[in-house]
Design an enzyme around this catalytic site. Sequence first.
Site, PDB file in Angstrom:
ATOM      1  N   LYS A 139       4.847   0.161  10.299  1.00  0.00           N
ATOM      2  CA  LYS A 139       4.912   1.691   9.393  1.00  0.00           C
ATOM      3  C   LYS A 139       4.389   2.902  10.334  1.00  0.00           C
ATOM      4  O   LYS A 139       4.673   3.986  10.151  1.00  0.00           O
ATOM      5  CB  LYS A 139       3.904   1.306   8.348  1.00  0.00           C
ATOM      6  CG  LYS A 139       4.305   1.877   7.083  1.00  0.00           C
ATOM      7  CD  LYS A 139       3.410   1.852   5.968  1.00  0.00           C
ATOM      8  CE  LYS A 139       3.861   0.761   5.006  1.00  0.00           C
ATOM      9  NZ  LYS A 139       3.005   0.519   3.742  1.00  0.00           N
ATOM     10  N   GLU A 188       0.988  -1.104  -0.052  1.00  0.00           N
ATOM     11  CA  GLU A 188      -0.091   0.007   0.036  1.00  0.00           C
ATOM     12  C   GLU A 188       0.824   1.093  -0.133  1.00  0.00           C
ATOM     13  O   GLU A 188       1.794   1.313   0.875  1.00  0.00           O
ATOM     14  CB  GLU A 188      -0.982   0.024   1.296  1.00  0.00           C
ATOM     15  CG  GLU A 188      -1.724   1.195   1.346  1.00  0.00           C
ATOM     16  CD  GLU A 188      -2.370   1.587   2.376  1.00  0.00           C
ATOM     17  OE1 GLU A 188      -2.269   1.118   3.560  1.00  0.00           O
ATOM     18  OE2 GLU A 188      -3.582   2.325   2.406  1.00  0.00           O
ATOM     19  N   ARG A 211       5.884 -12.449   9.763  1.00  0.00           N
ATOM     20  CA  ARG A 211       6.865 -11.444   9.244  1.00  0.00           C
ATOM     21  C   ARG A 211       7.901 -11.393   9.983  1.00  0.00           C
ATOM     22  O   ARG A 211       8.260 -12.015  11.048  1.00  0.00           O
ATOM     23  CB  ARG A 211       5.800 -10.037   9.767  1.00  0.00           C
ATOM     24  CG  ARG A 211       5.527  -9.820  10.976  1.00  0.00           C
ATOM     25  CD  ARG A 211       4.433  -8.622  11.159  1.00  0.00           C
ATOM     26  NE  ARG A 211       4.947  -7.655  10.315  1.00  0.00           N
ATOM     27  CZ  ARG A 211       3.832  -6.973   9.775  1.00  0.00           C
ATOM     28  NH1 ARG A 211       2.648  -7.023   9.987  1.00  0.00           N
ATOM     29  NH2 ARG A 211       4.185  -6.192   9.052  1.00  0.00           N
TER      30      ARG A 211
END
Length: 560
Positions: free
Chosen positions: A274, A38, A264
């Site tokens: 983020k 994104e 992850r």
Amino acid sequence: MTATETEAAAGRDFIRDIVAADLDAKRVAGVVTRFPPEPNGYLHIGHAKSICLNFGIAQEFGGRCHLRFDDTNPTKEEQEYIDAIENDVRWLGFDWGEHLYHASDYFERLYEWAEHLIRAGKAYVDDSSPEEMRRLRGTLTEPGQESPFRSRGVAENLDLFRRMRAGEFPNGARVLRAKIDMAAGNINLRDPALYRILHAEHPRTGTKWCIYPTYDFAHGQSDAIEGITHSICTLEFEDHRPLYDWLLENLPVPSRPRQYEFARLNITYTVLSKRVLTQLVQQGHVSGWDDPRMPTLAGLRRRGVPAAALREFVRRVGVARANSVVDLALFESTIREHLNKAAPRRLAVLRPLKLVIENYPEGATEELAAINHPEDPAAGTRKLPFGRELYVERDDFMENPPKKFFRLSPGREVRLRFAYFVTCREAVKNAAGEVVELRCTYDPATRGGNAPDGRKVQGTIHWVAAAHAVPAEVRLYNTLFARPDPGARGDIMADLNPNSLEVLKDALVEPALAADTTDGPVQFERQGYFCRDRDSRPGRPVFNRTVGLRDSWAKTQAGG
RNA sequence: UGGGGGAUCGUCUAACGGUAGGACAGCGGACUCUGACUCCGCCAGUCUAGGUUCGAAUCCUAGUCCCCCAGCCA
């Protein structure tokens, strides 16, 4: 990638096993993956794992990998991020060829599929407020309740949805929902939102749309449109897989991708959220997204980390479904391994201490040969100017040294790298009692660094000639966070390392470092790997420390 | 108390019913004109308890612990 690296990267993990099995069983004709960021921030080392996985699998199995921007939320996304992401993926060493896509490319088709669902009685427009929807959703342990709008007829739903698109309603007034099961244990199945009203300008579609599909309604269908065979994502999307499948089964999609999840990446002393990274930038804790302390690809690049080292690190970390935290030391070790081979050696004094050779003729100068790389004769040699006045590292002198200290101290003889043996005769102090100068003598017979009589010295130290040294700024970086598990005790900002950046403005480097303005890595002997920062000015180079050399002496001292 | 996942040396990761292996870290040594690099050696693990089996990290049962999910974020 080199051939050997490609081969090494073929190491197996559960996802590659699945791909191989699907290919063998001819469940798929070829493998197609995608990296779907994104564009709401910069890529970081966690994304590197996903990029290497997706592009790596495509390479290894002769398939292809798409770069697809998951741009379904215009309130958070920006063109700056789109550009940065493309740049970073290329830098990491991957190429999507013609296959650059955006979820927004499919907005029209997704809209049609939404109407398809409405006609099939599997989606409805809900007028409930966000608060009301939350209330009716139930909790983790209690089932949800059906919305009063759930039983709306197809015609009314279609009319309302078209008017949503036409812009008749304000943000949040209505939402399109899938009609699945309000009592499902999996909350994602309790009539999830498919479309929301967002009167916002999109970086690519401008103001054409005022309703936007949610992640769930866009992702699987985008995969299907592109013919993705293996849709690889992280563990937190596990609960979305039933919804991913439900949508693909209830829509006339052109292909049937499958979703697989992996854990992850987490690294000690590092934050890969983020949200937090954005906060660090916005609150000025770092100079920007490419601050060399940042775990972003832009930051690591500016720090001097080779893309190949990043790829190798990701390979060593492996891919599994168990949550884990990788030791930062593994990353540093991988970086050193690459830089050791690639970096030419130079002499640089970070914290200078003047050294005068009393028996060296005043005003005299000579040049000594220094090898550029001890493991690569082809790297050749260079000339190092030498004179009566030099600078050495402050840390290389101790007035009262501990045992096993092999450097300079009163009466001790050491070798000046590539030059002569010198013996410290006196330490000159200022009024405050600080050592400001070393008076030494040298042995002219040891020119080049060896004594004809065969005597040995225990230490070799680096130096620069006072008359020829170039002033430089050197930036030393430490971890951004002081604890291996930032945020584990609550306030993550409280764990920030106050000493993450150390700027040395009075460093002195050998002339060759000022003459060379290329971007390659360099090793400052006995100190670490450095790279020239873009802040460099003519006559005033600026160097970033990528990573220090292993230092067993420092370790011994700290431990003792 | 709902649903979905996961537990192998300190850390990451192999094993696919048949010798628990590798890497990083740590420790010791050799070498060295970088206390670097390199080389050698050592250390150290199957969450627990039962069961199946000639044989279990792997299969079964029961536990324990950890992670994710209640955005109109992704």
